[in-house]
Design a protein around this motif. Structure first.
Motif, mmCIF file in Angstrom:
data_model
loop_
_atom_site.group_PDB
_atom_site.id
_atom_site.type_symbol
_atom_site.label_atom_id
_atom_site.label_comp_id
_atom_site.label_asym_id
_atom_site.label_seq_id
_atom_site.Cartn_x
_atom_site.Cartn_y
_atom_site.Cartn_z
ATOM 1 N N GLU A 76 0.815 -1.223 0.000
ATOM 2 C CA GLU A 76 0.000 0.000 0.000
ATOM 3 C C GLU A 76 0.845 1.268 0.000
ATOM 4 O O GLU A 76 0.370 2.336 -0.403
ATOM 5 C CB GLU A 76 -0.951 0.027 1.201
ATOM 6 C CG GLU A 76 -0.295 0.059 2.563
ATOM 7 C CD GLU A 76 0.036 -1.315 3.096
ATOM 8 O OE1 GLU A 76 0.501 -1.407 4.236
ATOM 9 O OE2 GLU A 76 -0.159 -2.312 2.352
ATOM 10 N N ILE A 90 -5.533 -1.185 2.662
ATOM 11 C CA ILE A 90 -5.931 0.200 2.912
ATOM 12 C C ILE A 90 -7.143 0.222 3.823
ATOM 13 O O ILE A 90 -7.762 -0.799 4.110
ATOM 14 C CB ILE A 90 -6.228 0.962 1.600
ATOM 15 C CG1 ILE A 90 -7.316 0.246 0.799
ATOM 16 C CG2 ILE A 90 -4.966 1.124 0.791
ATOM 17 C CD1 ILE A 90 -7.791 1.030 -0.404
ATOM 18 N N GLY A 91 -7.489 1.428 4.272
ATOM 19 C CA GLY A 91 -8.533 1.580 5.273
ATOM 20 C C GLY A 91 -7.895 1.775 6.630
ATOM 21 O O GLY A 91 -6.677 1.711 6.795
ATOM 22 N N ASP A 136 -6.078 3.600 9.184
ATOM 23 C CA ASP A 136 -5.274 4.828 9.156
ATOM 24 C C ASP A 136 -4.510 4.965 7.844
ATOM 25 O O ASP A 136 -3.618 5.799 7.726
ATOM 26 C CB ASP A 136 -4.297 4.849 10.339
ATOM 27 C CG ASP A 136 -3.290 3.715 10.289
ATOM 28 O OD1 ASP A 136 -3.607 2.680 9.680
ATOM 29 O OD2 ASP A 136 -2.205 3.845 10.869
ATOM 30 N N LYS A 137 -4.845 4.150 6.844
ATOM 31 C CA LYS A 137 -4.144 4.202 5.563
ATOM 32 C C LYS A 137 -5.154 4.480 4.450
ATOM 33 O O LYS A 137 -5.693 3.559 3.831
ATOM 34 C CB LYS A 137 -3.406 2.885 5.313
ATOM 35 C CG LYS A 137 -2.273 2.637 6.282
ATOM 36 C CD LYS A 137 -1.706 1.239 6.168
ATOM 37 C CE LYS A 137 -2.633 0.216 6.769
ATOM 38 N NZ LYS A 137 -2.046 -1.133 6.811
ATOM 39 N N ALA A 138 -5.440 5.756 4.243
ATOM 40 C CA ALA A 138 -6.417 6.161 3.236
ATOM 41 C C ALA A 138 -5.696 6.669 1.994
ATOM 42 O O ALA A 138 -4.761 7.456 2.086
ATOM 43 C CB ALA A 138 -7.331 7.248 3.790
ATOM 44 N N PRO A 163 -10.923 7.798 -1.283
ATOM 45 C CA PRO A 163 -11.226 8.058 0.130
ATOM 46 C C PRO A 163 -12.271 7.107 0.688
ATOM 47 O O PRO A 163 -13.204 6.715 -0.008
ATOM 48 C CB PRO A 163 -11.752 9.499 0.105
ATOM 49 C CG PRO A 163 -12.279 9.687 -1.280
ATOM 50 C CD PRO A 163 -11.397 8.865 -2.170
ATOM 51 N N ILE A 164 -12.042 6.730 1.943
ATOM 52 C CA ILE A 164 -12.989 5.878 2.657
ATOM 53 C C ILE A 164 -13.413 6.634 3.916
ATOM 54 O O ILE A 164 -12.638 6.753 4.868
ATOM 55 C CB ILE A 164 -12.349 4.523 3.035
ATOM 56 C CG1 ILE A 164 -11.870 3.787 1.781
ATOM 57 C CG2 ILE A 164 -13.337 3.662 3.804
ATOM 58 C CD1 ILE A 164 -11.076 2.520 2.070
ATOM 59 N N GLU A 165 -14.617 7.180 3.900
ATOM 60 C CA GLU A 165 -15.110 7.968 5.025
ATOM 61 C C GLU A 165 -16.000 7.096 5.893
ATOM 62 O O GLU A 165 -17.083 6.677 5.469
ATOM 63 C CB GLU A 165 -15.889 9.190 4.519
ATOM 64 C CG GLU A 165 -15.058 10.167 3.693
ATOM 65 C CD GLU A 165 -14.007 10.884 4.528
ATOM 66 O OE1 GLU A 165 -14.191 10.960 5.764
ATOM 67 O OE2 GLU A 165 -13.001 11.344 3.951
ATOM 68 N N GLU A 166 -15.544 6.811 7.104
ATOM 69 C CA GLU A 166 -16.316 5.970 8.019
ATOM 70 C C GLU A 166 -16.186 6.496 9.438
ATOM 71 O O GLU A 166 -15.175 7.084 9.803
ATOM 72 C CB GLU A 166 -15.808 4.523 7.979
ATOM 73 C CG GLU A 166 -16.032 3.829 6.654
ATOM 74 C CD GLU A 166 -15.519 2.393 6.677
ATOM 75 O OE1 GLU A 166 -16.283 1.497 6.328
ATOM 76 O OE2 GLU A 166 -14.350 2.197 7.041
ATOM 77 N N PRO A 225 -13.364 3.530 11.279
ATOM 78 C CA PRO A 225 -12.646 2.905 10.150
ATOM 79 C C PRO A 225 -11.926 1.616 10.482
ATOM 80 O O PRO A 225 -11.795 0.746 9.625
ATOM 81 C CB PRO A 225 -11.669 3.999 9.715
ATOM 82 C CG PRO A 225 -11.519 4.894 10.899
ATOM 83 C CD PRO A 225 -12.843 4.871 11.589
ATOM 84 N N ARG A 252 -11.840 -2.280 5.212
ATOM 85 C CA ARG A 252 -10.390 -2.221 5.142
ATOM 86 C C ARG A 252 -9.820 -3.583 4.775
ATOM 87 O O ARG A 252 -10.491 -4.612 4.866
ATOM 88 C CB ARG A 252 -9.790 -1.727 6.464
ATOM 89 C CG ARG A 252 -10.101 -2.579 7.670
ATOM 90 C CD ARG A 252 -9.292 -2.179 8.893
ATOM 91 N NE ARG A 252 -7.866 -2.212 8.625
ATOM 92 C CZ ARG A 252 -6.922 -2.304 9.562
ATOM 93 N NH1 ARG A 252 -7.263 -2.362 10.840
ATOM 94 N NH2 ARG A 252 -5.649 -2.330 9.246
#
Length: 770
Positions: free
Chosen positions: A480, A518-519, A521-523, A528-531, A534, A539
């Motif tokens: 990643e 990813i997901g 703390d690795k965006a 983008p992954i808005e949750e 998270p 992820r």
């Protein structure tokens, strides 16, 4: 006892908000304190309000502000912890409410202060991060007990203001307002071990007016010119916006655009910004400072309509700032001893700094297990995370000492402190040089038990460092990272090139490539992954199974890159069920068939699964049947077992890999893998901890993978003992009920073996002089 009405509660809430707003607009600590004592006295309709702050030099609470007592005593009167009623509040760490102070056994009159005439006393502690900063006191002549509403208001006020006071104290110390406090210490958590002494370079978030660092400039004309260009662009935009809506709005509404334009004139905001630039500050800070000052003025107004204008001013400032960042301004300069400071550092920020100039990192947010901390450990540079009280925008250009062993940041250190930490740096270098002789010897215990030591990598710059430290392969390649450094998904061809370089560098040695993780703390900026939560969300394998086109392209690239080398292994992250694993295996086999159909001759690589969620621990037998190897990700496993967000510095003290539950889970996985005849490794940060490594080999872990900077330390410790000693130590700690007991036991054992120096140098003595 009198109960407050709904109207009174509403009035108190309004008073509280107003006081906090005024305090936030104050320029320095003395202004903050004066506002508090005056406004609180008026709000409670009492006769005296005073603030005592703890002086760390003598551990006494010093009178710093008062409204009602003798102001000639400011800075001269002080009380020790437990001394007098003020000291009693500090000692008890709770409110003290007395109707007749003079009759209380703790009452201690101070000559000349003038408090003998006041009977009623209410004092509350000012506490910030479990530390008592001072005491807030109100007094009154009438002999009565302050009611519940008064006490609740003062407690609420104290809680609201504690952070403001801590920030004001720190900022004043950094600015040299109080020369006695010029050397200032801030506490965070250790993200990567080591000590660094250097100059702070502050990086700010995009378009965040609060995070722009104060920075001097030598090119005043260039900054003025850049600001002028940015203003011209914003004026152009505003005029265009007015033309776009001129047929839809009334004349009086259109006049608002003219107001915006007039704000940017040389006689308004624009002129104030230019004046600050001419005083030697760069344009971005001058703009942010001016906008914040005017926005605060509007925030304090009683009229709701006028208060809303603060939003307009901030929006105008952000528009100018967005252009100011793009026009021709001097590029970021990095001194040879750069310590990178930011509210939230990212991998891309690290990549901007030349490797030979980066000595250390400080992040206001995050914790020791965030992705940027893991990368810092891989690069062998110290980092301190979660330094909440750090006024980072004031630090640009300041000399800093960062103590990655104790999680301390020291701004403007004294000569003595600097010399002490220079000795620690020299000690570190001596230990490192002494370990270099182990580079080419195997990692085996005295009795001959062999444990290969591999490295975790992500950046290409880590390859050389890993080989220099004698790594026997890559136990975890974080694919990643290359995705994070692109502005789009890298193509299959680009991925082949990236992976091939890793595989060729370790030709003949195993390279374990984790599929895209990813997901959390690795965006990715372009995905983008808005949750809301998270780490429990979308992820790892969950993302790539939902996007098989991404997964297949990556697996194909990995297999193509391994042609002729055959040293690549694939690792699947965040597996929580047999179903996820089976689906992943089907896709991998499909990718292999597709390549075969295309005439690409590559062997089917070994497939492994990461054990990093509790569900995988309890299904480890079923998972082991389906794969070629297992690998534990101890960082996430610890996080999920202990229900601790490993990026949240507020609960960083709860995150502890030596927790008995974590050690039990690790033992379960190792036992199941050995029973199934499958190799098991661990690639979390525990593997790079020399003390934890002793327990891991005793459990039966076949391979340890870590940051290259820890490799020789781990090797030295393991070569200093027998396997039966490690197993005996494991049996001992497995009887313990707390992580503290376990750590103490390991420390004693390593001291007896004479290798405790490999864990950390002694910086405690340095802390004594802070």
């Amino acid at each position: 006892m009198k109960q407050s009405s709904g109207k009174e509660r509403g009035d108190r809430l309004s008073q509280l908000r107003r006081i906090v707003q005024e305090v936030n607009s104050a320029r320095d600590l003395h202004s903050v304190l004066d506002i508090i004592v005056e406004q609180v006295r008026d709000a409670l309709k009492t006769e005296v309000c005073s603030i005592y702050l703890l002086n760390p030099d003598n551990n006494r609470h010093q009178l710093m502000a008062t409204k009602g007592l003798n102001r000639d005593c400011l800075g001269k009167v002080s009380l020790g912890i437990g001394e007098g009623l003020v000291g009693r509040v500090a000692l008890r760490e709770e409110a003290v409410n007395i109707e007749d102070a003079e009759s209380h056994p703790s009452f201690q009159p101070v000559p000349g202060l003038g408090e003998e005439q006041y009977s009623s006393f209410l004092g509350v502690p000012v506490i910030h991060h479990r530390k008592v900063l001072g005491v807030l006191v109100v007094q009154q002549q009438e002999c009565r007990r302050f009611d519940e509403a008064d006490e609740a208001f003062l407690v609420t006020m104290s809680a609201q203001l504690s952070g403001v006071i801590a920030h004001a104290e720190a900022t004043g110390a950094i600015d040299g307002v109080d020369s006695a406090m010029r050397s200032t210490t801030f506490k965070g958590s250790s993200g990567a071990l080591g000590v660094a002494i250097g100059r702070a370079v502050v990086l700010s978030k995009q378009l965040d007016l609060k995070s722009i660092p104060r920075r001097a400039t030598e090119d005043v004309k260039g900054e003025v010119r850049a600001f002028g260009k940015a203003l011209a662009m914003v004026r152009r935009d505003i005029k265009q916006m007015k033309r776009n809506v001129q047929n839809q709005l009334r004349t009086e509404e259109l006049a608002l655009f003219d107001v915006y334009l007039s704000m940017l004139d040389d006689h308004a905001l624009g002129g104030e910004v230019i004046e600050k630039i001419r005083q030697g500050q760069w344009a971005q800070w001058a703009l942010a400072k001016t906008i914040r000052e005017h926005a605060r003025t509007f925030d304090l107004m009683d009229d709701p309509y006028l208060r809303e204008r603060a939003v307009d001013i901030k929006d105008l400032g952000r528009r100018v700032l967005s252009y100011l960042r793009t026009v021709d301004v001097p590029s970021q300069r990095y001194p040879s001893n750069t310590i990178l400071v930011g509210e939230e550092l990212t991998a891309s920020m690290l990549a901007e700094v030349p490797e030979d100039k980066l000595l250390g990192l400080v992040s206001v947010q995050g914790s020791s297990n965030s992705h940027v901390a893991i990368m810092a450990r891989a690069l062998g540079i110290p980092i301190v995370m979660g330094v909440f009280d750090l006024p980072h925008t004031q630090l640009d250009g300041c000399e800093l000492v960062i103590d990655g062993y104790s999680g301390l940041v020291l701004a403007n250190p004294s000569e003595q402190i600097r010399r002490d930490y220079e000795l620690v740096v020299e000690e570190e270098e001596l230990v490192t040089r002494g370990l270099e002789v182990l580079k080419n010897v195997p990692c085996e215990t005295i009795c001959g038990h062999r444990t290969p030591l591999l490295v975790n990598t992500g950046l290409e710059t880590e390859i050389h460092r890993a080989l220099e430290h004698g790594a026997e392969g890559i136990g975890l390649y974080r694919t990643e990272v290359s995705f994070l450094l692109h502005d789009r998904f890298p193509s299959e061809r680009e991925q082949v090139d990236i992976y091939r370089r890793q595989l060729e560098a370790f030709k003949g040695r195993p390279v374990t490539m984790r599929t895209l993780d990813i997901g959390g703390d690795k965006a990715l900026p372009y995905f983008p992954i808005e949750e809301e939560n998270p780490f429990l969300g979308w992820r790892g394998i969950r993302v790539t199974l939902d996007h098989p086109e991404i997964f297949l392209a990556q697996v194909r690239a990995m297999m193509k890159a391994s042609v002729g080398l055959n040293n690549m292994r694939i690792l699947l992250p965040m597996i929580s069920s047999v179903g996820e694993l089976d689906e992943s295996l089907l896709l991998i086999r499909r990718a292999h068939r597709e390549l075969s159909d295309e005439g690409v001759e590559c062997r089917m690589p070994p497939i492994g699964v990461m054990i990093e969620v509790p569900a995988a621990v309890y299904q480890v037998d079923a998972l082991a049947k389906r794969v070629d190897f297992l690998s534990v990700g101890s960082n996430d496993l610890t996080q999920y077992l202990l229900a601790v967000d490993r990026n949240n510095a507020r609960v960083s003290s709860v995150y502890n890999a030596y927790h008995p539950a974590v050690l039990q889970a690790l033992a379960i996985v190792a036992k199941a893998a050995n029973k199934a005849g499958k190799p098991v490794s661990i690639c979390g940060e525990m593997a790079g901890d020399p003390a934890a490594a002793v327990l891991l080999i005793a459990m039966g872990y076949n391979v340890l993978s870590m940051s290259s900077s820890n490799l020789l330390r781990v090797k030295s410790v393991l070569r200093s003992m027998r396997l039966d000693q490690a197993q005996q130590l494991l049996a001992e700690v497995q009887q313990m009920e707390t992580s503290q007991e376990t750590e103490a036991c390991l420390d004693r054992a390593l001291q007896l073996m004479g290798v405790s120096r490999l864990l950390r140098p002694n910086t405690d003595a340095k802390q004594d002089v802070l």
